[in-house]
Write a protein that holds these residues in place. Sequence first.
Motif, short mmCIF file in Angstrom:
data_model
loop_
_atom_site.label_atom_id
_atom_site.label_comp_id
_atom_site.label_asym_id
_atom_site.label_seq_id
_atom_site.Cartn_x
_atom_site.Cartn_y
_atom_site.Cartn_z
N THR B 792 -5.84 48.93 -58.51
CA THR B 792 -7.32 48.97 -59.34
C THR B 792 -7.56 47.55 -58.86
OG1 THR B 792 -5.46 47.49 -60.12
CG2 THR B 792 -6.12 49.16 -61.08
N PRO B 793 -8.79 47.77 -58.10
CA PRO B 793 -9.28 46.46 -57.64
C PRO B 793 -10.12 45.42 -57.65
CG PRO B 793 -11.02 48.37 -57.30
CD PRO B 793 -10.10 48.66 -58.69
N ALA B 794 -9.94 45.50 -59.79
CA ALA B 794 -10.85 44.36 -59.29
C ALA B 794 -10.91 42.51 -59.27
CB ALA B 794 -11.36 44.54 -61.50
N VAL B 795 -8.84 42.81 -59.69
CA VAL B 795 -9.02 41.17 -59.65
C VAL B 795 -7.72 41.07 -58.86
CG1 VAL B 795 -8.01 39.00 -60.89
CG2 VAL B 795 -8.85 40.73 -62.28
N GLN B 796 -7.56 40.24 -58.03
CA GLN B 796 -7.16 40.54 -56.51
C GLN B 796 -6.94 38.63 -56.19
OE1 GLN B 796 -5.44 42.16 -53.45
NE2 GLN B 796 -7.23 43.69 -54.33
N PRO B 797 -5.26 38.35 -55.20
CA PRO B 797 -4.65 37.45 -55.43
C PRO B 797 -5.43 36.81 -54.22
CG PRO B 797 -3.09 38.60 -56.34
CD PRO B 797 -4.16 39.15 -55.87
N THR B 798 -6.95 36.92 -54.18
CA THR B 798 -6.79 36.81 -52.46
C THR B 798 -6.87 34.97 -52.60
OG1 THR B 798 -8.85 36.89 -53.27
CG2 THR B 798 -8.09 38.56 -51.41
N ASP B 799 -6.78 34.64 -51.09
CA ASP B 799 -6.69 33.06 -51.01
C ASP B 799 -8.49 32.34 -51.38
OD1 ASP B 799 -6.92 34.27 -47.48
OD2 ASP B 799 -8.30 32.87 -48.51
N LEU B 806 -19.71 42.04 -54.29
CA LEU B 806 -19.76 42.70 -55.65
C LEU B 806 -20.29 44.31 -55.20
CD1 LEU B 806 -20.23 44.00 -58.93
CD2 LEU B 806 -22.50 42.31 -58.52
N LEU B 807 -19.77 45.42 -55.13
CA LEU B 807 -19.68 46.79 -55.15
C LEU B 807 -20.70 47.83 -55.98
CD1 LEU B 807 -20.04 48.92 -52.93
CD2 LEU B 807 -17.27 49.37 -53.70
N VAL B 808 -21.46 48.03 -56.19
CA VAL B 808 -22.01 48.70 -56.94
C VAL B 808 -22.40 49.89 -56.98
CG1 VAL B 808 -24.23 48.75 -59.16
CG2 VAL B 808 -23.28 46.22 -58.05
N ASP B 809 -21.47 50.92 -57.35
CA ASP B 809 -22.19 52.10 -56.69
C ASP B 809 -21.47 53.00 -57.79
OD1 ASP B 809 -21.92 53.41 -53.86
OD2 ASP B 809 -22.23 55.21 -55.94
N ASP B 810 -22.87 54.36 -58.01
CA ASP B 810 -21.92 54.80 -59.28
C ASP B 810 -21.40 55.99 -59.24
OD1 ASP B 810 -24.26 58.01 -59.00
OD2 ASP B 810 -24.48 56.35 -57.71
N SER B 811 -21.08 56.03 -57.84
CA SER B 811 -19.81 57.64 -57.78
C SER B 811 -18.22 56.48 -57.84
CB SER B 811 -20.45 58.03 -56.49
OG SER B 811 -19.18 58.57 -55.64
N PRO B 812 -17.42 57.16 -58.61
CA PRO B 812 -16.66 56.45 -58.39
C PRO B 812 -15.40 56.95 -56.47
CG PRO B 812 -16.34 58.32 -60.08
CD PRO B 812 -17.52 58.10 -59.15
N PHE B 813 -15.70 58.15 -55.53
CA PHE B 813 -15.58 57.96 -55.20
C PHE B 813 -15.79 57.09 -54.12
CE2 PHE B 813 -16.21 60.72 -50.78
CZ PHE B 813 -14.74 60.46 -50.46
N THR B 831 -16.77 45.77 -58.37
CA THR B 831 -17.40 47.13 -58.70
C THR B 831 -17.68 46.86 -59.76
OG1 THR B 831 -15.57 48.01 -59.42
CG2 THR B 831 -15.40 48.56 -57.11
N ALA B 832 -18.49 47.48 -59.63
CA ALA B 832 -19.48 47.45 -60.78
C ALA B 832 -20.41 49.30 -61.13
CB ALA B 832 -21.02 47.04 -61.59
N ASP B 833 -20.10 50.15 -61.98
CA ASP B 833 -20.44 51.34 -62.24
C ASP B 833 -21.94 51.38 -61.25
OD1 ASP B 833 -18.37 52.50 -64.79
OD2 ASP B 833 -18.35 51.41 -62.60
#
Lengths: 154, 927
Positions: B792-799, B806-813, B831-833
């Motif tokens: 699940t990409p939304a929240v990631q422990p990154t440094d 922000l990635l906006v794309d209607d295709s889940p693929f 991501t945003a739908d």
Amino acid sequence: MSVLGMDGATSDFVTVTISGQLFGIPVLMVQDVLGPQAITRIPKAPPEVAGALNLRGRIVTAIDVRRRLNLPPQEDGSGMSVVVEYRDEPYSLMIDSVGEVLSLSAERFERSPATLDPRWREISNGIYRLDDKLLVVLDVERLLDFAGGGSLAA
Amino acid sequence: MDDLLQEFLTETNESIAEVDLELVNLEKNPDNPELIDNIFRLVHTIKGTCGFLGLPRLESVAHAGENVLGKFRDKELVVTPEAVTLILQAIDRIKEILEHLEANEAEPEGDDSDLIARLNAMAAGESAPAASAPDTAEAAPAEEAEAAAVQETAADNAAENEDAASGAQEAGAEESGEEKKFLQAGDFDPQLGRKLRPGEVSMDELERAFQEAEGPEIQETKPAPAAKAAKAEESPAAKKDVHKAASSIRVNVHLLEHLMTMVSELVLTRNQLLQMVRGMEDSEFTVPLQRLSHVTTELQEGVMKTRMQPIGNAWAKLPRIVRDLSMELNKKIDLQMLGADTELDRQVLELIKDPLTHMVRNSADHGMETPEERLAAGKKETGKIVLNAYHEGGHIIIEIADDGRGINIERVKQKALDNGLVTPGELEGMSDQQIQKFIFMPGFSTAEAVTSVSGRGVGMDVVRTNIEKIGGTIDLRSEEGKGSTFIIKIPLTLAIVSALIVESAGERFAVPQISVVELVRTSDRASDHKIETINNTPVLRLRERLLPLVHLHEVLELEKDPESDSSEDYIIVTQVGNYSFGIVVDRVFDTEEIVVKPVAPILNNIGIYSGNTILGDGSVVMILDPNGIAASTGEVTLSDSEEDADAVRGASSEDTTALLVFRAGAVEPKAVPLSLVARLEEIDVAQFERANNQIVVQYRGHLMPLVTVDPSYQIKEEGRQPILVFSDEERTMGLIVDEIVDIVEDKLDIELRSSGTQAILGTAVIGEHATEVIDVAYYLAQAFPDWFNSQTPAVQPTDETAPKVLLVDDSPFFRNMLTPLLQLAGYEVTTADDAADALQLREGGARFDLIISDIEMPGMNGFEFAEAVKADGRWQSTPIVALSSHATPQDFDRGRQAGFTDYVAKFDREELLATLNQTLRMGGGAA
């Protein structure tokens, strides 16, 4: 071609020898004279096309003039070429050797004899009578218009 | 010829061409003041220069034209088609005179008073431009007519100061020709702040000329300030012009040709030197030679670029031609030109100019119906002709499409029968497409009536011959009632292409890399790939299919030395349309970048060569054309392959994706976008090893983890297993599959979302079969559990330093595919739908370093989204990159206008990463 100065003026030719016969190529058509060259064969090309060679970055189509004239191939394989330009395309005419540049007056000119081999008559404009030899004038346009190369004449 | 005159001719011809184009534009946008200004300025310059050079005929015509243009500019006259026609006539007259001037260095004898009178009548506001209109000026000789015009107009109206000013300027110009005491062209004029150009005169001189000129009856006080005003108005435009001239120069083409030859020689010499030094170890020449080599390569590329010109240059005249035609034929035609900046070699450009013009003319004349016919047929009144140019493979494709009446098959049939080209029996068995191609035969015109446009002795056969002369092809698609499309495919001569050098029977040949689908090595000994024969016809088993083979030496009728016949062969798998076949050669050398040169005309009808080239070692090789080889082996007729190619092209013009279809485990096919697959391999299962609970294999010097489609998958006991290799940066993984079925171009439309396993994104109909589309990201995670911690990409422990995207794309693929990719590249991804979703994030106070947005989205599309982002303060400075399957220059422009920083084609992952990297480094930074 209007190289035949019928008005008594002279015409200049580069003389070449093929199988002992002297030929003349209009000097203004000649671009270059080459020694033996590495030639790339072109499969399926008309038999008169010996191949292609690289002349200072230009691709030149080599024409086997002996073949064109129905003569056997040269035995020792040596030979020279005269590069002519025809319709913006360079062609290298493979001949035995290159002689000199001659200025010939129209008085010495006459049409090819009717008894000459049709292949020879086809590619020649006529004959110049030199003192000791006869010089056959090569018509480059017709020399390059052989079966298969018909598109050239189009 | 006089240098000055030569320069004048070149410059004026250019200006005239521009005026031509601009006038047609003006007709369409009559209220555009910039257009009028530009036209006025150009005509004015022509006039001024003529005066300077003493060309009275040209000058008087230009002057009268300028009068009318002046009225347009001052809005005293409305731009009407009649007026534009009249100006165009004046331009044509100027062209005629120029042609004569070029040939004879003198103006031709002749009288323009008729034209001038009509122009003057127009300028005076008399709308009747008929030649018979009684006018005092009509009978007068040209110069007097001009003087009369000045008088008349000057007296007419105060706004006519313009004319008075130019009249005076001319007087000044003549003056300067006689008395050399004034400033000359090229001298510095302190008042203008720049040097004078030819045809210009200094203000001082102008003032003086006014005082001295006997000229027309103009009030002496008034014109001077007016002249100043006119001058001042002109200066900025003129300065711009000077600037334009400074950044480009005209060079004689012969010089370029010569340079090209020289550079080629340099390359050859360089190559020889490199060859020599290679034999010596630690030579002191090595370093300088490397440098020489580098410089030579750059020089070569640079010189080649100078020969490339945008195709738009060949199109420049078309708007005028179409405009004239539509007037003449009473048709309404809209000409659209796409891809005008597509570059091709100058030589080719020259050669296709005339055929193109002819074809556009044909479309307008024969193809297009009259407005009445169109309305009756239920079409829009205005017909459309679309020119489109683009690169495809090593070729340039030019399409000329109209939505006119199409080709009448019955009439073509009739004509073909009448001309004895075909027998009724033969006609029976022909497809419509084959019948349509008769129009390319000599003496074929289906136009019912010969108009002034057609019947110029050029037919489609000439067009075809000309195109074939440069190694191109022409094809046609036409549907009666709907329109015709001509497709011209021409080689990019002198463009550098990558080619595979192969050997057959001791001769070397080049095969363009684009034509090579794959290379297979066969040998008598090994069991895996062996050439088998059916009745002496060689075939190869390739991925459970039989691939027909042709031996190159047989196609070329070369004698093969039986002694040298090794047990090893190489097969070049190539595809022509839908037809795949293999070309058997003896050896394969390296790939080399080659410069394609057309073959000599003497060799044109051989058909199996697409050109020839000079290799690095200086030798000439012929370039093989797989199309021609396929045709010569009789396996496939050319027209079939063209149709197939059309089908593929037609399909790919929609939003399609190349998909690799394979089978693994289940019987149902599975698919993955081809762009995600780095390579296809076949590896012997004996080489599989186990390490750390994973299957691995040694691959290109590294250990590559292998995964199976699902845990229950059974790997073969022995033999070889096809592997799909996925690669990202340094990491590579393989997916074990049963067989690779096909590569298809299809619209990727996932219809059924996956409910069960994460490994499958969903099911789509691909090549008419329900096919599961696998999620590469899932398998990447299997192979390298450390690549990402969660799916699940939304929240990631990154440094802290990871840039936020922000990635906006209607295709889940795409979201699923790109998210891991971006994470791998070190970005923190949200991501945003859709756009609304994204803007909600903005309202919630989220901040990003960069936004990637799809263009086609439900609701708010990408352009609107970009505008919305740029409209509001919070994300205003956040760079935003568009991601789309449509990446034409038009889209690009539109994207820029909407506020996108950059535009990347979907699936082009490397480009995307490079763009993101670059965009962030450009200082986009967090808002």
